[in-house]
Design an enzyme around this catalytic site. Structure first.
Site, PDB file in Angstrom:
ATOM      1  N   ARG A 140      11.844  -6.211   4.539  1.00  0.00           N
ATOM      2  CA  ARG A 140      11.560  -4.772   4.416  1.00  0.00           C
ATOM      3  C   ARG A 140      12.504  -3.965   5.307  1.00  0.00           C
ATOM      4  O   ARG A 140      12.785  -4.342   6.438  1.00  0.00           O
ATOM      5  CB  ARG A 140      10.121  -4.481   4.827  1.00  0.00           C
ATOM      6  CG  ARG A 140       9.886  -2.964   4.929  1.00  0.00           C
ATOM      7  CD  ARG A 140       8.480  -2.590   4.918  1.00  0.00           C
ATOM      8  NE  ARG A 140       7.755  -3.056   6.082  1.00  0.00           N
ATOM      9  CZ  ARG A 140       6.472  -2.843   6.266  1.00  0.00           C
ATOM     10  NH1 ARG A 140       5.784  -2.188   5.349  1.00  0.00           N
ATOM     11  NH2 ARG A 140       5.886  -3.292   7.334  1.00  0.00           N
ATOM     12  N   ARG A 143      11.363  -2.496  11.010  1.00  0.00           N
ATOM     13  CA  ARG A 143      10.341  -1.980  11.928  1.00  0.00           C
ATOM     14  C   ARG A 143      10.107  -2.949  13.086  1.00  0.00           C
ATOM     15  O   ARG A 143      10.125  -4.163  12.890  1.00  0.00           O
ATOM     16  CB  ARG A 143       9.025  -1.759  11.169  1.00  0.00           C
ATOM     17  CG  ARG A 143       8.830  -0.319  10.758  1.00  0.00           C
ATOM     18  CD  ARG A 143       7.716  -0.137   9.780  1.00  0.00           C
ATOM     19  NE  ARG A 143       6.457  -0.776  10.140  1.00  0.00           N
ATOM     20  CZ  ARG A 143       5.378  -0.732   9.379  1.00  0.00           C
ATOM     21  NH1 ARG A 143       5.399  -0.067   8.244  1.00  0.00           N
ATOM     22  NH2 ARG A 143       4.264  -1.341   9.744  1.00  0.00           N
ATOM     23  N   ARG A 172      -9.507   1.446   8.542  1.00  0.00           N
ATOM     24  CA  ARG A 172      -9.071   0.078   8.775  1.00  0.00           C
ATOM     25  C   ARG A 172     -10.122  -0.734   9.508  1.00  0.00           C
ATOM     26  O   ARG A 172      -9.922  -1.924   9.756  1.00  0.00           O
ATOM     27  CB  ARG A 172      -7.840   0.148   9.654  1.00  0.00           C
ATOM     28  CG  ARG A 172      -6.648  -0.560   9.126  1.00  0.00           C
ATOM     29  CD  ARG A 172      -5.572  -0.380  10.158  1.00  0.00           C
ATOM     30  NE  ARG A 172      -4.430  -1.147   9.872  1.00  0.00           N
ATOM     31  CZ  ARG A 172      -3.349  -0.677   9.262  1.00  0.00           C
ATOM     32  NH1 ARG A 172      -3.300   0.559   8.855  1.00  0.00           N
ATOM     33  NH2 ARG A 172      -2.336  -1.462   9.082  1.00  0.00           N
ATOM     34  N   LYS A 183       0.834  -1.210   0.000  1.00  0.00           N
ATOM     35  CA  LYS A 183       0.000   0.000   0.000  1.00  0.00           C
ATOM     36  C   LYS A 183       0.864   1.254   0.000  1.00  0.00           C
ATOM     37  O   LYS A 183       0.642   2.171  -0.780  1.00  0.00           O
ATOM     38  CB  LYS A 183      -0.894   0.054   1.263  1.00  0.00           C
ATOM     39  CG  LYS A 183      -1.839  -1.105   1.424  1.00  0.00           C
ATOM     40  CD  LYS A 183      -2.698  -0.936   2.671  1.00  0.00           C
ATOM     41  CE  LYS A 183      -1.921  -0.975   3.971  1.00  0.00           C
ATOM     42  NZ  LYS A 183      -1.265  -2.274   4.259  1.00  0.00           N
ATOM     43  N   ARG A 229      -0.689  -9.379  12.944  1.00  0.00           N
ATOM     44  CA  ARG A 229      -1.228  -8.296  12.108  1.00  0.00           C
ATOM     45  C   ARG A 229      -2.099  -8.857  10.989  1.00  0.00           C
ATOM     46  O   ARG A 229      -3.123  -8.263  10.641  1.00  0.00           O
ATOM     47  CB  ARG A 229      -0.090  -7.454  11.533  1.00  0.00           C
ATOM     48  CG  ARG A 229       0.530  -6.539  12.582  1.00  0.00           C
ATOM     49  CD  ARG A 229       1.894  -6.031  12.165  1.00  0.00           C
ATOM     50  NE  ARG A 229       1.855  -5.179  10.998  1.00  0.00           N
ATOM     51  CZ  ARG A 229       2.932  -4.890  10.264  1.00  0.00           C
ATOM     52  NH1 ARG A 229       4.100  -5.384  10.575  1.00  0.00           N
ATOM     53  NH2 ARG A 229       2.815  -4.080   9.232  1.00  0.00           N
TER      54      ARG A 229
HETATM   55  P1  AP5 Z   1       4.909  -1.625   1.819  1.00  0.00           P
HETATM   56  O1  AP5 Z   1       4.599  -0.732   0.667  1.00  0.00           O
HETATM   57  O2  AP5 Z   1       5.733  -1.090   2.911  1.00  0.00           O
HETATM   58  O3  AP5 Z   1       3.576  -2.324   2.357  1.00  0.00           O
HETATM   59  P2  AP5 Z   1       2.365  -1.745   3.195  1.00  0.00           P
HETATM   60  O4  AP5 Z   1       1.125  -2.370   2.618  1.00  0.00           O
HETATM   61  O5  AP5 Z   1       2.431  -0.268   3.290  1.00  0.00           O
HETATM   62  O6  AP5 Z   1       2.681  -2.465   4.572  1.00  0.00           O
HETATM   63  P3  AP5 Z   1       2.621  -1.889   6.061  1.00  0.00           P
HETATM   64  O7  AP5 Z   1       3.336  -2.880   6.935  1.00  0.00           O
HETATM   65  O8  AP5 Z   1       3.071  -0.485   6.118  1.00  0.00           O
HETATM   66  O9  AP5 Z   1       1.136  -2.009   6.325  1.00  0.00           O
HETATM   67  P4  AP5 Z   1       0.424  -2.035   7.640  1.00  0.00           P
HETATM   68  O10 AP5 Z   1      -0.919  -1.830   7.123  1.00  0.00           O
HETATM   69  O11 AP5 Z   1       0.588  -3.210   8.499  1.00  0.00           O
HETATM   70  O12 AP5 Z   1       1.192  -0.906   8.500  1.00  0.00           O
HETATM   71  P5  AP5 Z   1       0.832   0.592   8.851  1.00  0.00           P
HETATM   72  O13 AP5 Z   1       2.071   1.351   8.895  1.00  0.00           O
HETATM   73  O14 AP5 Z   1      -0.297   1.075   8.037  1.00  0.00           O
HETATM   74  O15 AP5 Z   1       5.610  -2.941   1.204  1.00  0.00           O
HETATM   75  C1  AP5 Z   1       6.040  -3.988   2.068  1.00  0.00           C
HETATM   76  C2  AP5 Z   1       7.419  -4.498   1.606  1.00  0.00           C
HETATM   77  O16 AP5 Z   1       7.285  -5.170   0.363  1.00  0.00           O
HETATM   78  C3  AP5 Z   1       8.457  -3.391   1.361  1.00  0.00           C
HETATM   79  O17 AP5 Z   1       9.717  -3.858   1.738  1.00  0.00           O
HETATM   80  C4  AP5 Z   1       8.360  -3.148  -0.146  1.00  0.00           C
HETATM   81  O18 AP5 Z   1       9.568  -2.643  -0.659  1.00  0.00           O
HETATM   82  C5  AP5 Z   1       8.057  -4.545  -0.661  1.00  0.00           C
HETATM   83  N1  AP5 Z   1       7.202  -4.545  -1.851  1.00  0.00           N
HETATM   84  C6  AP5 Z   1       6.153  -3.706  -2.117  1.00  0.00           C
HETATM   85  N2  AP5 Z   1       5.581  -4.042  -3.292  1.00  0.00           N
HETATM   86  C7  AP5 Z   1       6.275  -5.124  -3.760  1.00  0.00           C
HETATM   87  C8  AP5 Z   1       6.158  -5.935  -4.928  1.00  0.00           C
HETATM   88  N3  AP5 Z   1       5.220  -5.715  -5.841  1.00  0.00           N
HETATM   89  N4  AP5 Z   1       7.029  -6.964  -5.077  1.00  0.00           N
HETATM   90  C9  AP5 Z   1       7.998  -7.208  -4.152  1.00  0.00           C
HETATM   91  N5  AP5 Z   1       8.171  -6.462  -3.033  1.00  0.00           N
HETATM   92  C10 AP5 Z   1       7.318  -5.439  -2.842  1.00  0.00           C
HETATM   93  O19 AP5 Z   1       0.291   0.393  10.342  1.00  0.00           O
HETATM   94  C11 AP5 Z   1       1.131  -0.064  11.373  1.00  0.00           C
HETATM   95  C12 AP5 Z   1       0.335  -0.193  12.661  1.00  0.00           C
HETATM   96  O20 AP5 Z   1      -0.198   1.092  13.028  1.00  0.00           O
HETATM   97  C13 AP5 Z   1      -0.899  -1.110  12.598  1.00  0.00           C
HETATM   98  O21 AP5 Z   1      -0.556  -2.456  12.809  1.00  0.00           O
HETATM   99  C14 AP5 Z   1      -1.763  -0.506  13.701  1.00  0.00           C
HETATM  100  O22 AP5 Z   1      -1.322  -0.934  14.961  1.00  0.00           O
HETATM  101  C15 AP5 Z   1      -1.486   0.980  13.590  1.00  0.00           C
HETATM  102  N6  AP5 Z   1      -2.466   1.672  12.721  1.00  0.00           N
HETATM  103  C16 AP5 Z   1      -2.192   2.349  11.556  1.00  0.00           C
HETATM  104  N7  AP5 Z   1      -3.302   2.835  11.013  1.00  0.00           N
HETATM  105  C17 AP5 Z   1      -4.329   2.466  11.818  1.00  0.00           C
HETATM  106  C18 AP5 Z   1      -5.736   2.643  11.768  1.00  0.00           C
HETATM  107  N8  AP5 Z   1      -6.340   3.316  10.773  1.00  0.00           N
HETATM  108  N9  AP5 Z   1      -6.483   2.099  12.758  1.00  0.00           N
HETATM  109  C19 AP5 Z   1      -5.918   1.422  13.786  1.00  0.00           C
HETATM  110  N10 AP5 Z   1      -4.597   1.210  13.897  1.00  0.00           N
HETATM  111  C20 AP5 Z   1      -3.789   1.720  12.915  1.00  0.00           C
HETATM  112 MG    MG Z   2       2.816   1.067   4.872  1.00  0.00          MG
END
Ligand code: AP5
Ligand code: MG
Length: 214
Positions: free
Chosen positions: A127, A160, A88, A13, A171
Protein backbone atom coordinates in the site's frame (compact mmCIF):
# COMPACT_ATOMS: atom_id res chain seq x y z
CA UNK A 1 -27.72 7.43 3.93
CA UNK A 2 -25.70 6.57 7.03
CA UNK A 3 -23.18 3.81 6.50
CA UNK A 4 -20.45 2.27 8.65
CA UNK A 5 -17.54 0.39 7.08
CA UNK A 6 -16.27 -2.49 9.19
CA UNK A 7 -13.36 -4.80 8.49
CA UNK A 8 -9.79 -5.54 9.47
CA UNK A 9 -6.95 -3.11 8.80
CA UNK A 10 -6.25 -3.22 5.08
CA UNK A 11 -9.54 -4.92 4.18
CA UNK A 12 -10.32 -2.07 1.79
CA UNK A 13 -12.66 0.04 3.94
CA UNK A 14 -11.12 3.31 2.81
CA UNK A 15 -11.02 2.28 -0.86
CA UNK A 16 -14.72 1.39 -0.87
CA UNK A 17 -15.81 4.22 1.44
CA UNK A 18 -14.43 6.83 -0.97
CA UNK A 19 -16.36 5.33 -3.89
CA UNK A 20 -19.62 5.14 -1.91
CA UNK A 21 -19.22 8.71 -0.66
CA UNK A 22 -18.63 9.96 -4.22
CA UNK A 23 -21.68 8.10 -5.57
CA UNK A 24 -24.08 9.41 -2.92
CA UNK A 25 -22.38 12.79 -2.56
CA UNK A 26 -21.95 12.41 1.18
CA UNK A 27 -18.75 12.86 3.24
CA UNK A 28 -16.31 10.04 3.87
CA UNK A 29 -15.27 10.33 7.50
CA UNK A 30 -12.18 8.32 8.42
CA UNK A 31 -10.92 8.67 11.98
CA UNK A 32 -7.55 7.29 10.84
CA UNK A 33 -7.26 10.05 8.20
CA UNK A 34 -8.26 12.70 10.75
CA UNK A 35 -5.59 11.43 13.16
CA UNK A 36 -2.98 11.39 10.38
CA UNK A 37 -3.87 15.00 9.45
CA UNK A 38 -3.43 15.94 13.10
CA UNK A 39 -0.09 14.15 13.28
CA UNK A 40 1.07 15.99 10.16
CA UNK A 41 -0.08 19.31 11.66
CA UNK A 42 1.60 18.39 14.98
CA UNK A 43 -1.54 19.20 16.99
CA UNK A 44 -1.93 18.09 20.64
CA UNK A 45 -4.42 15.45 19.53
CA UNK A 46 -2.06 14.24 16.82
CA UNK A 47 0.89 13.94 19.18
CA UNK A 48 -1.17 11.93 21.66
CA UNK A 49 -2.66 9.66 18.98
CA UNK A 50 0.70 8.95 17.30
CA UNK A 51 2.03 7.13 20.36
CA UNK A 52 -0.75 4.54 20.04
CA UNK A 53 -0.96 4.38 16.26
CA UNK A 54 2.76 3.71 15.79
CA UNK A 55 2.44 0.65 18.04
CA UNK A 56 -0.62 -0.64 16.19
CA UNK A 57 -2.83 0.01 19.22
CA UNK A 58 -6.19 1.78 19.29
CA UNK A 59 -6.29 5.41 20.37
CA UNK A 60 -8.24 5.59 23.69
CA UNK A 61 -12.02 5.97 23.27
CA UNK A 62 -12.12 9.41 25.00
CA UNK A 63 -9.75 10.92 22.43
CA UNK A 64 -11.66 9.40 19.52
CA UNK A 65 -15.02 10.56 20.80
CA UNK A 66 -13.68 14.06 21.44
CA UNK A 67 -12.66 14.15 17.80
CA UNK A 68 -15.72 12.70 16.16
CA UNK A 69 -18.68 13.92 18.18
CA UNK A 70 -18.85 17.38 16.60
CA UNK A 71 -18.08 16.17 13.09
CA UNK A 72 -21.63 14.87 12.58
CA UNK A 73 -23.06 18.30 13.31
CA UNK A 74 -21.33 19.85 10.28
CA UNK A 75 -23.66 20.94 7.45
CA UNK A 76 -22.15 18.48 4.96
CA UNK A 77 -23.52 15.60 7.07
CA UNK A 78 -27.17 16.57 6.58
CA UNK A 79 -27.76 13.81 3.97
CA UNK A 80 -25.63 11.23 5.76
CA UNK A 81 -22.04 9.97 5.71
CA UNK A 82 -19.81 6.95 5.35
CA UNK A 83 -17.89 6.21 8.55
CA UNK A 84 -14.59 4.42 8.01
CA UNK A 85 -12.68 3.17 11.04
CA UNK A 86 -15.26 4.39 13.53
CA UNK A 87 -16.76 2.89 15.64
CA UNK A 88 -14.01 0.44 16.48
CA UNK A 89 -14.98 -0.66 19.99
CA UNK A 90 -18.29 -1.46 21.68
CA UNK A 91 -18.13 1.72 23.83
CA UNK A 92 -17.61 3.79 20.64
CA UNK A 93 -20.60 2.08 18.97
CA UNK A 94 -22.78 2.77 22.01
CA UNK A 95 -21.65 6.40 22.13
CA UNK A 96 -22.51 6.78 18.44
CA UNK A 97 -25.96 5.25 18.94
CA UNK A 98 -26.60 7.52 21.92
CA UNK A 99 -25.64 10.61 19.89
CA UNK A 100 -27.89 9.56 17.00
CA UNK A 101 -30.88 8.56 19.08
CA UNK A 102 -31.07 12.09 20.49
CA UNK A 103 -32.00 13.21 16.96
CA UNK A 104 -34.27 10.25 16.36
CA UNK A 105 -31.70 8.94 13.96
CA UNK A 106 -29.78 5.68 13.37
CA UNK A 107 -27.14 3.94 11.24
CA UNK A 108 -28.80 2.13 8.32
CA UNK A 109 -26.01 -0.12 7.03
CA UNK A 110 -22.94 -1.70 8.64
CA UNK A 111 -20.85 -3.15 5.80
CA UNK A 112 -18.22 -5.70 6.80
CA UNK A 113 -15.50 -6.13 4.19
CA UNK A 114 -14.05 -9.54 4.99
CA UNK A 115 -10.45 -10.44 4.12
CA UNK A 116 -8.31 -13.20 5.72
CA UNK A 117 -5.30 -12.10 7.78
CA UNK A 118 -2.68 -13.63 5.41
CA UNK A 119 -3.98 -11.60 2.46
CA UNK A 120 -3.92 -8.45 4.55
CA UNK A 121 -0.26 -8.72 5.51
CA UNK A 122 0.69 -8.88 1.80
CA UNK A 123 -1.61 -6.01 0.86
CA UNK A 124 -0.29 -3.62 3.46
CA UNK A 125 3.31 -4.04 2.38
CA UNK A 126 2.26 -2.83 -1.09
CA UNK A 127 0.00 0.00 0.00
CA UNK A 128 1.07 3.57 -0.68
CA UNK A 129 -0.86 6.42 0.91
CA UNK A 130 -1.34 10.10 0.17
CA UNK A 131 -1.17 11.89 3.51
CA UNK A 132 -2.83 14.97 2.00
CA UNK A 133 -6.14 13.58 0.70
CA UNK A 134 -6.07 10.14 2.36
CA UNK A 135 -6.31 8.20 -0.91
CA UNK A 136 -4.57 4.84 -0.97
CA UNK A 137 -2.91 3.01 -3.84
CA UNK A 138 -1.23 -0.32 -4.22
CA UNK A 139 2.03 -1.03 -6.03
CA UNK A 140 0.41 -3.95 -7.92
CA UNK A 141 -3.38 -3.69 -7.77
CA UNK A 142 -4.09 0.05 -7.78
CA UNK A 143 -1.27 2.04 -9.34
CA UNK A 144 -1.32 5.81 -9.57
CA UNK A 145 -1.02 7.32 -13.08
CA UNK A 146 2.51 8.54 -12.28
CA UNK A 147 4.54 6.23 -10.05
CA UNK A 148 4.78 7.46 -6.46
CA UNK A 149 2.49 10.52 -6.98
CA UNK A 150 -1.18 10.96 -5.94
CA UNK A 151 -3.49 11.29 -8.97
CA UNK A 152 -5.66 13.87 -7.23
CA UNK A 153 -3.31 16.20 -5.38
CA UNK A 154 0.15 15.55 -6.83
CA UNK A 155 1.55 14.72 -3.39
CA UNK A 156 4.34 12.16 -2.98
CA UNK A 157 2.95 8.79 -1.85
CA UNK A 158 4.41 7.12 1.23
CA UNK A 159 4.38 3.80 3.09
CA UNK A 160 2.42 4.53 6.27
CA UNK A 161 4.46 4.26 9.51
CA UNK A 162 2.01 1.64 10.83
CA UNK A 163 2.19 -0.56 7.70
CA UNK A 164 5.40 -2.33 8.71
CA UNK A 165 4.67 -6.09 8.94
CA UNK A 166 5.21 -6.34 12.73
CA UNK A 167 2.85 -3.40 13.35
CA UNK A 168 0.27 -4.86 10.95
CA UNK A 169 0.32 -8.11 12.96
CA UNK A 170 -0.39 -6.15 16.14
CA UNK A 171 -3.20 -4.20 14.40
CA UNK A 172 -4.78 -7.48 13.33
CA UNK A 173 -4.63 -8.82 16.88
CA UNK A 174 -6.21 -5.64 18.19
CA UNK A 175 -8.87 -5.86 15.48
CA UNK A 176 -9.88 -9.42 16.39
CA UNK A 177 -10.00 -8.63 20.08
CA UNK A 178 -11.61 -5.18 20.17
CA UNK A 179 -13.34 -4.48 16.85
CA UNK A 180 -14.66 -7.84 15.66
CA UNK A 181 -17.28 -7.93 18.49
CA UNK A 182 -18.98 -5.10 16.60
CA UNK A 183 -20.06 -7.61 13.95
CA UNK A 184 -22.38 -9.27 16.48
CA UNK A 185 -23.46 -5.89 17.79
CA UNK A 186 -24.71 -4.80 14.34
CA UNK A 187 -25.99 -8.27 13.44
CA UNK A 188 -28.31 -8.12 16.44
CA UNK A 189 -29.58 -4.79 15.16
CA UNK A 190 -30.28 -6.45 11.78
CA UNK A 191 -28.10 -4.05 9.75
CA UNK A 192 -24.92 -6.10 9.21
CA UNK A 193 -24.01 -6.98 5.60
CA UNK A 194 -20.84 -8.94 4.86
CA UNK A 195 -19.04 -8.76 1.54
CA UNK A 196 -16.01 -10.75 0.40
CA UNK A 197 -13.17 -8.24 0.19
CA UNK A 198 -10.81 -10.39 -1.89
CA UNK A 199 -12.22 -9.82 -5.38
CA UNK A 200 -11.57 -6.91 -7.72
CA UNK A 201 -12.16 -3.44 -6.21
CA UNK A 202 -14.98 -2.62 -8.69
CA UNK A 203 -16.75 -5.95 -8.14
CA UNK A 204 -16.75 -5.46 -4.37
CA UNK A 205 -18.08 -1.94 -4.91
CA UNK A 206 -20.94 -3.28 -7.10
CA UNK A 207 -21.85 -5.78 -4.40
CA UNK A 208 -21.96 -3.03 -1.78
CA UNK A 209 -24.09 -0.80 -4.01
CA UNK A 210 -26.58 -3.68 -4.46
CA UNK A 211 -26.89 -3.84 -0.67
CA UNK A 212 -27.33 -0.08 -0.31
CA UNK A 213 -29.97 0.05 -3.06
CA UNK A 214 -31.97 -2.98 -1.90
P1 AP5 B 1 -7.48 0.37 2.20
O1 AP5 B 1 -8.72 0.76 1.48
O2 AP5 B 1 -6.47 1.41 2.45
O3 AP5 B 1 -7.83 -0.45 3.52
P2 AP5 B 1 -8.43 0.03 4.91
O4 AP5 B 1 -9.40 -1.04 5.33
O5 AP5 B 1 -8.91 1.42 4.84
O6 AP5 B 1 -7.12 -0.13 5.78
P3 AP5 B 1 -6.52 0.83 6.91
O7 AP5 B 1 -5.11 0.37 7.16
O8 AP5 B 1 -6.72 2.25 6.56
O9 AP5 B 1 -7.37 0.42 8.09
P4 AP5 B 1 -7.10 0.61 9.54
O10 AP5 B 1 -8.44 0.29 10.02
O11 AP5 B 1 -6.02 -0.16 10.16
O12 AP5 B 1 -6.50 2.10 9.62
P5 AP5 B 1 -7.14 3.49 10.02
O13 AP5 B 1 -6.53 4.52 9.19
O14 AP5 B 1 -8.61 3.40 10.11
O15 AP5 B 1 -6.82 -0.84 1.36
C1 AP5 B 1 -5.60 -1.42 1.80
C2 AP5 B 1 -4.69 -1.68 0.58
O16 AP5 B 1 -5.24 -2.70 -0.22
C3 AP5 B 1 -4.53 -0.47 -0.36
O17 AP5 B 1 -3.23 -0.45 -0.87
C4 AP5 B 1 -5.57 -0.73 -1.44
O18 AP5 B 1 -5.22 -0.11 -2.65
C5 AP5 B 1 -5.54 -2.24 -1.54
N1 AP5 B 1 -6.84 -2.83 -1.88
C6 AP5 B 1 -8.07 -2.41 -1.44
N2 AP5 B 1 -9.03 -3.22 -1.93
C7 AP5 B 1 -8.39 -4.18 -2.67
C8 AP5 B 1 -8.83 -5.31 -3.42
N3 AP5 B 1 -10.12 -5.63 -3.50
N4 AP5 B 1 -7.89 -6.07 -4.03
C9 AP5 B 1 -6.57 -5.76 -3.96
N5 AP5 B 1 -6.09 -4.69 -3.28
C10 AP5 B 1 -6.99 -3.92 -2.64
O19 AP5 B 1 -6.57 3.62 11.51
C11 AP5 B 1 -5.20 3.74 11.76
C12 AP5 B 1 -4.96 3.80 13.26
O20 AP5 B 1 -5.63 4.96 13.80
C13 AP5 B 1 -5.51 2.62 14.08
O21 AP5 B 1 -4.61 1.54 14.10
C14 AP5 B 1 -5.72 3.29 15.44
O22 AP5 B 1 -4.50 3.40 16.13
C15 AP5 B 1 -6.17 4.69 15.08
N6 AP5 B 1 -7.65 4.81 15.02
C16 AP5 B 1 -8.40 5.14 13.92
N7 AP5 B 1 -9.70 5.14 14.21
C17 AP5 B 1 -9.81 4.78 15.51
C18 AP5 B 1 -10.91 4.56 16.38
N8 AP5 B 1 -12.18 4.72 15.99
N9 AP5 B 1 -10.64 4.17 17.65
C19 AP5 B 1 -9.38 4.01 18.10
N10 AP5 B 1 -8.29 4.19 17.33
C20 AP5 B 1 -8.49 4.57 16.03
MG1 MG C 1 -8.24 3.23 5.69
Amino acid sequence: MKVIMLGAPGAGKGTQAKKIAAKYNIPHISTGDIFRENIKGETQLGLKAKVYMDQGLLVPDELVLELIVDRFKAPDCKDGYVLDGFPRTIPQAKALDAALVKNNDRIEFAIDVYVADEVIIDRMAGRRACLDCGRTYHVDTLKPKVEGICDYCNTKLVLRDDDKPETVKMRLEVYHEQTQPLLDYYKEKGILYSVDGTGAIDDIYEEIIQVLMA
